[in-house]
Design a protein around this motif. Structure first.
Motif, PDB file in Angstrom:
ATOM      1  N   GLY A  67      39.984  38.126  33.098  1.00 27.52           N
ATOM      2  CA  GLY A  67      40.546  38.997  31.012  1.00 27.52           C
ATOM      3  C   GLY A  67      40.813  40.409  32.174  1.00 27.52           C
ATOM      4  N   THR A  68      41.562  41.297  31.254  1.00 26.27           N
ATOM      5  CA  THR A  68      41.675  42.792  31.091  1.00 26.27           C
ATOM      6  C   THR A  68      40.192  43.610  32.095  1.00 26.27           C
ATOM      7  OG1 THR A  68      41.798  43.080  29.650  1.00 26.27           O
ATOM      8  CG2 THR A  68      43.382  42.073  30.636  1.00 26.27           C
ATOM      9  N   PHE A  69      39.326  42.992  31.577  1.00 26.25           N
ATOM     10  CA  PHE A  69      38.422  43.767  32.034  1.00 26.25           C
ATOM     11  C   PHE A  69      38.170  43.590  33.881  1.00 26.25           C
ATOM     12  CE2 PHE A  69      33.427  44.780  32.648  1.00 26.25           C
ATOM     13  CZ  PHE A  69      33.832  46.016  32.572  1.00 26.25           C
ATOM     14  N   ILE A  70      37.614  42.327  34.160  1.00 30.96           N
ATOM     15  CA  ILE A  70      37.746  42.274  35.218  1.00 30.96           C
ATOM     16  C   ILE A  70      39.001  42.892  36.391  1.00 30.96           C
ATOM     17  CG2 ILE A  70      37.451  40.790  37.419  1.00 30.96           C
ATOM     18  CD1 ILE A  70      35.033  41.653  35.432  1.00 30.96           C
ATOM     19  N   ASP A  71      40.131  42.488  35.922  1.00 30.82           N
ATOM     20  CA  ASP A  71      41.524  42.538  36.490  1.00 30.82           C
ATOM     21  C   ASP A  71      41.425  43.967  36.714  1.00 30.82           C
ATOM     22  OD1 ASP A  71      42.354  39.818  36.620  1.00 30.82           O
ATOM     23  OD2 ASP A  71      43.911  40.373  34.240  1.00 30.82           O
ATOM     24  N   LYS A  72      41.452  45.467  35.797  1.00 33.97           N
ATOM     25  CA  LYS A  72      41.030  46.778  36.313  1.00 33.97           C
ATOM     26  C   LYS A  72      40.178  46.997  37.645  1.00 33.97           C
ATOM     27  CE  LYS A  72      38.251  49.018  33.928  1.00 33.97           C
ATOM     28  NZ  LYS A  72      37.413  49.824  32.988  1.00 33.97           N
ATOM     29  N   PHE A  73      39.029  46.213  38.000  1.00 33.12           N
ATOM     30  CA  PHE A  73      38.122  46.666  38.661  1.00 33.12           C
ATOM     31  C   PHE A  73      38.913  45.924  39.995  1.00 33.12           C
ATOM     32  CE2 PHE A  73      35.220  47.187  35.348  1.00 33.12           C
ATOM     33  CZ  PHE A  73      34.339  48.097  35.490  1.00 33.12           C
ATOM     34  N   ARG A  74      39.821  44.880  39.787  1.00 28.30           N
ATOM     35  CA  ARG A  74      39.769  43.643  41.092  1.00 28.30           C
ATOM     36  C   ARG A  74      41.098  44.650  41.867  1.00 28.30           C
ATOM     37  NH1 ARG A  74      41.474  38.028  40.504  1.00 28.30           N
ATOM     38  NH2 ARG A  74      42.211  38.070  41.857  1.00 28.30           N
ATOM     39  N   SER A  75      41.827  45.817  40.318  1.00 21.77           N
ATOM     40  CA  SER A  75      43.448  45.878  41.169  1.00 21.77           C
ATOM     41  C   SER A  75      42.564  47.701  41.188  1.00 21.77           C
ATOM     42  CB  SER A  75      43.841  47.025  40.047  1.00 21.77           C
ATOM     43  OG  SER A  75      44.332  45.447  39.158  1.00 21.77           O
ATOM     44  N   ALA A  76      41.487  47.951  41.415  1.00 20.82           N
ATOM     45  CA  ALA A  76      40.863  49.309  41.266  1.00 20.82           C
ATOM     46  C   ALA A  76      40.301  49.195  43.162  1.00 20.82           C
ATOM     47  CB  ALA A  76      40.132  49.726  40.733  1.00 20.82           C
ATOM     48  N   ALA A  77      39.151  48.293  43.229  1.00 22.95           N
ATOM     49  CA  ALA A  77      38.846  48.081  44.475  1.00 22.95           C
ATOM     50  C   ALA A  77      40.413  47.501  45.771  1.00 22.95           C
ATOM     51  CB  ALA A  77      38.599  46.464  44.347  1.00 22.95           C
ATOM     52  N   ARG A  78      41.405  46.898  45.316  1.00 24.12           N
ATOM     53  CA  ARG A  78      42.242  46.586  46.173  1.00 24.12           C
ATOM     54  C   ARG A  78      43.224  47.548  46.305  1.00 24.12           C
ATOM     55  NH1 ARG A  78      45.337  44.258  43.050  1.00 24.12           N
ATOM     56  NH2 ARG A  78      44.565  42.491  42.656  1.00 24.12           N
ATOM     57  N   ARG A  79      43.343  49.010  45.518  1.00 25.42           N
ATOM     58  CA  ARG A  79      43.864  49.709  45.812  1.00 25.42           C
ATOM     59  C   ARG A  79      43.264  51.014  46.275  1.00 25.42           C
ATOM     60  NH1 ARG A  79      45.232  50.802  40.968  1.00 25.42           N
ATOM     61  NH2 ARG A  79      42.556  51.531  40.223  1.00 25.42           N
ATOM     62  N   VAL A 101      30.067  39.860  39.155  1.00 23.23           N
ATOM     63  CA  VAL A 101      31.774  39.120  40.850  1.00 23.23           C
ATOM     64  C   VAL A 101      31.460  40.415  41.473  1.00 23.23           C
ATOM     65  CG1 VAL A 101      32.975  38.049  38.664  1.00 23.23           C
ATOM     66  CG2 VAL A 101      33.252  40.470  39.656  1.00 23.23           C
ATOM     67  N   LEU A 102      31.497  39.669  42.751  1.00 22.44           N
ATOM     68  CA  LEU A 102      31.906  40.809  43.913  1.00 22.44           C
ATOM     69  C   LEU A 102      33.077  40.719  44.035  1.00 22.44           C
ATOM     70  CD1 LEU A 102      31.022  42.603  46.148  1.00 22.44           C
ATOM     71  CD2 LEU A 102      30.114  40.132  47.294  1.00 22.44           C
ATOM     72  N   ILE A 103      33.780  41.991  44.238  1.00 19.56           N
ATOM     73  CA  ILE A 103      34.934  41.689  44.737  1.00 19.56           C
ATOM     74  C   ILE A 103      35.507  42.017  45.767  1.00 19.56           C
ATOM     75  CG2 ILE A 103      37.564  42.438  43.548  1.00 19.56           C
ATOM     76  CD1 ILE A 103      35.904  42.846  41.052  1.00 19.56           C
ATOM     77  N   ASP A 104      36.232  41.267  47.103  1.00 20.93           N
ATOM     78  CA  ASP A 104      36.506  41.741  47.631  1.00 20.93           C
ATOM     79  C   ASP A 104      37.798  43.302  47.597  1.00 20.93           C
ATOM     80  OD1 ASP A 104      38.553  40.579  48.229  1.00 20.93           O
ATOM     81  OD2 ASP A 104      38.223  39.162  49.925  1.00 20.93           O
ATOM     82  N   SER A 105      37.528  43.464  49.609  1.00 14.65           N
ATOM     83  CA  SER A 105      38.722  44.985  49.466  1.00 14.65           C
ATOM     84  C   SER A 105      39.888  44.494  49.108  1.00 14.65           C
ATOM     85  CB  SER A 105      38.456  45.811  50.413  1.00 14.65           C
ATOM     86  OG  SER A 105      38.344  44.600  51.817  1.00 14.65           O
ATOM     87  N   SER A 106      39.992  43.518  48.782  1.00 13.65           N
ATOM     88  CA  SER A 106      41.672  43.038  48.703  1.00 13.65           C
ATOM     89  C   SER A 106      41.640  42.597  47.479  1.00 13.65           C
ATOM     90  CB  SER A 106      41.720  42.179  49.668  1.00 13.65           C
ATOM     91  OG  SER A 106      41.650  40.466  49.125  1.00 13.65           O
TER      92      SER A 106
END
Length: 262
Positions: A67-79, A101-106
């Motif tokens: 969902g959008t909550f985790i997507d926000k962190f995925r975008s910030a990690a990527r950016r 969740v652990l989100i990598d730098s991509s």
């Protein structure tokens, strides 16, 4: 050549903080990963057990993994090019889960962990389901490839979780937390002592991210594989930076191999 140090940024912040801004600040500080406190999607809020509507509203606020909550962190990690540990009340088919969740730098989710030892005896986790296993992933960072596992809060108090992560080859354990770490009126700083002992027994580096005052007492901290405190924050909202020496962790695991035999 990769640095010997793995830099962890512990986001000792409230859920209404500018998480994107803290992630950006951590990246500028050279962090390899940013860790947020436990159940950050709702700030580890509670409900009125005598009010069915209050309980239902709390459960209904659980979020989806995609969902959008985790997507926000995925975008910030990527950016920002930095890994992030995001935490949330996860929607489940029957009961919600206390998850991280652990989100990598991509921006990819590389590890999905559900809290195994939930506080089934207290609000709010009495309505949650426990996770069933713990995994370790090898995360690519500026410090090279590192074997990382996650514990969520009370998981650090039970030997089975540490044993599972040791068997899987963990070098560093990241711990999203929500509880007093030093100023607990009942037990004092026993939780810090417990993490130090666990790190020593398991020969791993450990980093714990907690909420600041007035919710908890801050004191986000990290320890080395001999249980020595590397750094500890204060009680205010801040980004606590910890450097874990990978060469030291690996050399100690080699020398103290008998501690990792389960």
């Amino acid at each position: 050549m990769a640095s010997s140090y793995f830099r962890v940024a512990l986001a000792q912040v409230m859920p209404d903080a500018d998480s994107d801004g803290y992630i950006a600040s951590a990246a500028k500080a050279g962090a390899d990963v940013v860790v947020f406190p436990e159940m950050f999607s709702n700030g580890y809020s509670r409900f009125d057990p005598e009010d069915e509507a209050s309980q239902k509203s709390w459960i209904d606020a659980a979020v989806e993994l995609d969902g959008t909550f985790i997507d926000k962190f995925r975008s910030a990690a990527r950016r920002n090019g930095v890994a992030v540990v995001a935490t949330f009340l996860e929607r489940g088919k029957v009961k919600p889960f206390n998850s991280a969740v652990l989100i990598d730098s991509s921006g990819e989710i590389v590890l999905h962990q559900r809290k195994r030892h939930i506080c089934f005896f207290a609000i709010p986790e009495e309505v949650c389901a426990p996770g069933e296993s713990s995994e370790v992933i090898r995360l690519q960072t500026g410090a090279g490839e590192i074997a990382i596992g996650i514990m969520i809060c009370m998981d650090r108090e039970f030997p089975d979780v540490a044993s599972d992560l040791v068997r899987a080859g963990a070098e560093i354990i990241l711990v999203p937390n929500s509880s007093p770490l030093v100023d607990d009126v009942g037990v004092g700083d026993i939780r810090v002592a417990g993490v130090r002992a666990m790190a020593f027994q398991s020969v791993v580096g450990v980093a714990v991210a907690n909420y600041p005052e007035p919710k908890d007492d801050g004191r986000s901290f990290a320890v080395d594989p001999l249980g020595k405190v590397v750094t500890m924050g204060g009680t205010i909202q801040e980004l606590v930076i910890a450097d874990l020496d990978l060469d030291h962790i690996r050399a100690t695991q080699k020398n103290e191999w008998f501690r990792r035999v389960r």
